[in-house]
Design an enzyme around this catalytic site. Structure first.
Site, short mmCIF file in Angstrom:
data_model
loop_
_atom_site.label_atom_id
_atom_site.label_comp_id
_atom_site.label_asym_id
_atom_site.label_seq_id
_atom_site.Cartn_x
_atom_site.Cartn_y
_atom_site.Cartn_z
N LEU A 56 -3.47 -2.64 -19.16
CA LEU A 56 -2.97 -3.73 -18.37
C LEU A 56 -4.29 -4.63 -18.02
CD1 LEU A 56 -0.03 -2.40 -16.79
CD2 LEU A 56 -0.31 -4.24 -18.41
N GLY A 89 -7.30 -4.57 -19.37
CA GLY A 89 -8.26 -5.31 -20.24
C GLY A 89 -7.47 -6.35 -21.34
N HIS A 131 -1.09 13.21 -6.86
CA HIS A 131 0.28 12.83 -6.91
C HIS A 131 1.30 13.98 -6.36
CE1 HIS A 131 4.12 10.56 -7.69
NE2 HIS A 131 3.27 9.56 -8.07
N ARG A 141 1.49 9.02 -0.71
CA ARG A 141 1.05 10.22 -1.58
C ARG A 141 0.35 11.47 -1.14
NH1 ARG A 141 0.39 6.49 -6.89
NH2 ARG A 141 2.63 6.05 -7.27
N HIS A 173 -4.08 12.31 -10.36
CA HIS A 173 -3.24 11.24 -10.87
C HIS A 173 -3.99 9.85 -10.98
CE1 HIS A 173 0.33 8.50 -11.48
NE2 HIS A 173 0.06 7.93 -10.40
N LEU A 181 -0.68 -1.14 -10.97
CA LEU A 181 -0.43 -2.29 -11.87
C LEU A 181 -0.68 -3.53 -11.40
CD1 LEU A 181 2.77 -0.51 -13.36
CD2 LEU A 181 0.72 -0.42 -13.99
C1 LIG Z 1 1.86 9.01 -15.30
C2 LIG Z 1 1.34 7.86 -14.48
C3 LIG Z 1 2.34 6.96 -14.07
C4 LIG Z 1 1.84 5.86 -13.33
N1 LIG Z 1 2.81 4.79 -12.84
C5 LIG Z 1 2.22 3.79 -12.13
C6 LIG Z 1 3.20 2.79 -11.48
O1 LIG Z 1 4.53 3.18 -11.69
N2 LIG Z 1 2.59 2.05 -10.96
C7 LIG Z 1 1.49 1.72 -10.90
O2 LIG Z 1 1.22 0.70 -10.21
N3 LIG Z 1 0.65 2.26 -11.25
C8 LIG Z 1 1.10 3.58 -12.13
N4 LIG Z 1 0.05 4.38 -12.36
C9 LIG Z 1 -1.37 3.96 -12.54
C10 LIG Z 1 -1.38 2.80 -13.75
O3 LIG Z 1 -0.92 3.16 -14.83
C11 LIG Z 1 -2.81 2.88 -14.24
O4 LIG Z 1 -3.84 2.83 -12.97
C12 LIG Z 1 -3.35 1.77 -14.92
O5 LIG Z 1 -2.46 1.55 -16.04
C13 LIG Z 1 -4.77 1.67 -15.56
O6 LIG Z 1 -4.88 0.52 -16.32
P1 LIG Z 1 -6.19 0.05 -16.67
O7 LIG Z 1 -5.97 -1.00 -17.79
O8 LIG Z 1 -7.25 -0.08 -15.79
O9 LIG Z 1 -6.59 1.19 -17.79
P2 LIG Z 1 -6.01 2.01 -18.76
O10 LIG Z 1 -4.26 1.60 -19.18
O11 LIG Z 1 -6.32 3.41 -18.63
O12 LIG Z 1 -6.71 1.44 -20.20
C14 LIG Z 1 -8.04 2.03 -20.57
C15 LIG Z 1 -8.27 1.43 -21.89
O13 LIG Z 1 -9.87 1.65 -22.06
C16 LIG Z 1 -9.95 2.13 -23.27
N5 LIG Z 1 -11.15 2.99 -23.29
C17 LIG Z 1 -11.50 4.05 -22.50
N6 LIG Z 1 -12.55 4.55 -22.69
C18 LIG Z 1 -13.19 3.67 -23.74
C19 LIG Z 1 -14.51 3.70 -24.34
N7 LIG Z 1 -15.66 4.53 -24.17
N8 LIG Z 1 -14.64 3.02 -25.43
C20 LIG Z 1 -13.47 2.14 -25.92
N9 LIG Z 1 -12.43 2.00 -25.05
C21 LIG Z 1 -12.17 2.88 -24.16
C22 LIG Z 1 -8.73 2.90 -23.70
O14 LIG Z 1 -8.72 2.93 -25.30
C23 LIG Z 1 -7.66 1.91 -23.08
O15 LIG Z 1 -7.37 0.84 -24.14
C24 LIG Z 1 0.49 5.69 -13.19
C25 LIG Z 1 -0.48 6.36 -13.83
C26 LIG Z 1 0.03 7.61 -14.52
C27 LIG Z 1 -0.91 8.40 -14.91
#
Ligand SMILES: Cc1cc2nc3c(=O)[nH]c(=O)nc-3n(C[C@H](O)[C@H](O)[C@H](O)COP(=O)(O)OP(=O)(O)OC[C@H]3O[C@@H](n4cnc5c(N)ncnc54)[C@H](O)[C@@H]3O)c2cc1C
Length: 638
Positions: free
Chosen positions: A43, A45, A266, A330, A401, A441
């Site tokens: 989300l 990126g 969590h 939590r 989590h 999120l």
């Molecule tokens: C099961 C679960 C349920 C959740 N439910 C909720 C919720 O209901 N509400 C809420 O607010 N939060 C929730 N969270 C937390 C939330 O989902 C995450 O904190 C959030 O989605 C992280 O988003 P992000 O864009 O930072 O990273 P991510 O979505 O983890 O994306 C990381 C990206 O980086 C890329 N990447 C990683 N390392 C490399 C690398 N070395 N080279 C190239 N690409 C790389 C991956 O391919 C991916 O595209 C939940 C988490 C989990 C585990």
């Protein structure tokens, strides 16, 4: 290392406005001249890539998966917070700010958190306009539900698939820009290193996961949106590919790493059921709106739940925290579950579980209504455990989590390396020592859709960098050579143990020594043990296959190597923070009621670790936190 948070002056509600006004703009014709790398298409990126391209910048987006929309964000179930106050239940930007600061146990920056609360409402408008199918009430307004740590209903949701729907929105916005030629997608490319030229982030080195090619990519600014590092524990609710490598490599190139020991456990996950399990499954916190948490009142009660009468059940959260009940945050719910199990009141075959019971809600609202609310979660639980939560209570236990620690960023989301920005779970910014549900999120999208598009412009506009072609060629070549050599070493050790085997050992050590509760003795032991596992890893690792093909064992090996180094910083950080705060419980620092006891005099700061440029040893720096608009108080949910 200079830690200037660059917080704008003035009253809290006006800081972000002031920042936007004072930040230099880049004129539309000039934006086309800049290239920006975004690593990660979750989300944070995807929203950043889409918004920057909409502004006119040229964006290169990298991810590990075969498609950007398979980032870990897709797993988020429960919802996303915003202070819309549709319910008229007393919510406001100020209340969301206050709950978030308090939930994080006064270990986050006030200015960042206030901005997050302000932006939250705009995120909902933006996502609704994109077509994200949020749930609606009978009158057609967007519906809300409540989440832990709040007494108002402010969580917007799309059944139990909020992350997936939000990601589809951001992905669609990004793909519009792919068609327009302003975003170039690099799927299945792993970032192996950050390239810093003349003190500024100027590009990355990647490995193509399909054919093994090591390549370099240049840019005028780099954004890391690479998610969290919960998988250091091996078992966690994170996607299998979540890792710390990109952040850790940036740290090795000079970026400060903040609060690495701040990890969220969590409370509502499906308990561990076997030695060779590789993943834990989350049951969304939203279930605690209707599910009641209990254990048998006496220890070692082996009766099945339906044979235990009401008066012999301990609804311990409702009893101890009457105002918040099952909706305590939590960390509080997790610690209490552990306490029940430590007293021998845990249920299920391992004794490491408590019940989450929907019987009363079903009697009250009917099974159909409850299934409508939580249908896919019930289905998922039944698929995994073969038990139907509508007819018998779920069994849940805490699991790793989320990580609140991450690369240090200032108010502009820039790290200590100029030109390196960090977004979403990869930065440390807004959750302090504990993230409230539905706030990750919100933060990832605030960073990507609204903050970076402003602040990156400020960086690029203020110091237009030189052309990309010839600049720093030798630095790029050197980084490529290093990455190639490291990959070859992993392939040629020729030992006996798989990367997963080392990872499992490290994970268990971290869970026992640096998990739900920590103490100086356990942390010191872990600190002694980690280098031993690391040494054995580099002597006894077995990676079959070659580097010129799809080789998932090789991928894992590289990530485990980084976890093995990073874990040591986590433990050092936990050891240095002798207070308890948020999710970080130091057993030596508890109130008489066994709640976390902060020590504001000694620890009201962000702990930032720098690796010494000469010998690589970690050095601790501190960014003091001040609270001018809230009054730090002992957190209470009673
Ligand atoms: C099961 C679960 C349920 C959740 N439910 C909720 C919720 O209901 N509400 C809420 O607010 N939060 C929730 N969270 C937390 C939330 O989902 C995450 O904190 C959030 O989605 C992280 O988003 P992000 O864009 O930072 O990273 P991510 O979505 O983890 O994306 C990381 C990206 O980086 C890329 N990447 C990683 N390392 C490399 C690398 N070395 N080279 C190239 N690409 C790389 C991956 O391919 C991916 O595209 C939940 C988490 C989990 C585990």
């Amino acid at each position: 290392m200079q830690l200037d948070a660059r917080i704008p002056l003035g009253p809290l509600p006006e800081k972000w406005d002031r920042c936007r006004f004072e930040t230099q703009l880049v004129n539309p014709a000039n934006k086309r001249k800049f290239e920006i790398i975004v690593v990660g298409t979750g989300l944070a990126g995807a929203s950043a890539a889409a918004s920057l391209a909409e502004l006119g910048y040229n964006v290169k987006a990298f991810c590990l998966q075969d498609s950007p929309r398979r980032a870990h964000s897709i797993a988020a179930q429960g919802g996303i917070n915003a202070a819309k106050n549709y319910q008229n239940d007393g919510d406001s930007i100020r209340r969301l700010f206050h709950d978030t600061i308090k939930g994080g146990d006064f270990r986050a920056r006030e200015a960042n958190v206030y901005r997050l609360a302000q932006i939250s409402n705009t995120i909902i408008d933006q996502c609704t306009a994109q077509g994200v199918p949020f749930a609606r009430d009978y009158g057609g307004h967007l519906a809300n539900r409540s989440f832990g740590g709040a007494q108002v209903s402010r969580t917007f949701y799309a059944r139990g698939q909020t992350g997936q729907q939000l990601l589809l929105g951001a992905y669609s916005a990004m793909m519009r820009q792919v068609k327009a030629g302003r975003v170039q997608i690099f799927a299945r490319k792993e970032m192996l290193d950050l390239v810093v030229v003349d003190g500024r982030a100027r590009g990355i080195v990647t490995r193509d996961l399909v054919n093994g090619a090591i390549e370099s990519h240049t840019a005028h600014a780099v954004i890391l949106a690479t998610g969290g590092y919960g998988n250091v524990y091996y078992l966690s609710t994170n996607a299998m590919s979540s890792n710390v490598s990109a952040s850790w490599r940036a740290c090795k190139r000079g970026a400060g790493f903040a609060n690495p020991s701040f990890v969220q456990i969590h409370p509502t996950c499906i308990p561990v059921h076997g030695d060779y399990q590789s993943k834990l499954t989350l049951m969304s916190e939203s279930l605690r709106n209707d599910g009641r948490v209990w254990t048998p009142a006496r220890a070692d009660d082996q009766r099945p739940p339906h044979q235990i009468p009401e008066q012999e059940r301990d609804y311990y959260l409702e009893k101890k925290y009457p105002s918040f009940g099952n909706l305590v945050p939590r960390d509080v719910a997790s610690r209490n579950a552990k306490e029940q199990c430590d007293q021998g009141k845990g249920v299920g075959p391992t004794g490491l579980a408590v019940y989450l019971d929907f019987a009363q809600a079903i009697t009250r609202d009917g099974e159909a209504a409850i299934r409508r609310k939580y249908g896919n979660l019930f289905h998922m639980y039944e698929k995994i455990t073969n038990h139907d939560p509508a007819t018998e209570p779920m069994m849940i236990y805490p699991a790793v989590h989320y990580t609140m620690g991450g690369l240090w960023v200032d108010y502009h989301l820039m790290s200590t390396i100029p030109g390196l920005f960090v977004a979403g779970e990869a930065n440390f910014s807004d959750h302090g020592a504990n993230r409230l549900g539905a706030s990750a999120l919100m933060q990832g999208l605030a960073d990507g859709y609204f903050i970076l598009p402003t602040t990156i412009g400020g960086y690029l506009g203020a110091t237009p960098p030189p052309p990309l072609t010839s600049d720093g060629r030798s630095t790029f070549d050197e980084a490529k050579t290093l990455a190639t050599a490291r990959t070859n070493t992993l392939l040629t050790i020729g030992g006996q143990r798989t990367p997963d085997d080392f990872h499992r050992e490290l994970g268990l050590l971290m869970w026992n020594g640096c998990g739900i509760a920590r103490n100086a003795h356990g942390l010191t032991e872990a600190l002694a043990r980690i280098p031993m596992i690391r040494d054995e890893f580099w002597q006894n690792l077995k990676v079959p296959g070659t580097g010129a093909e799809l080789n998932q064992t090789l991928e894992r090996a590289g990530r485990v190597a980084d976890f093995l180094e990073f874990a040591e910083i986590m433990v050092r950080d936990a050891l240095a923070r002798e207070e308890s705060c948020g999710c970080h419980l130091r057993e030596e620092s508890q109130t008489e009621e066994h709640e976390a006891k902060r020590n504001d005099e000694a620890f009201c700061h962000v702990a930032v670790w720098e690796l010494d440029a000469d010998d690589g040893r970690p050095k601790l720096h501190k960014e003091p936190l001040s609270f001018d608009f809230t009054t730090p108080s002992q957190r209470s949910y009673t």
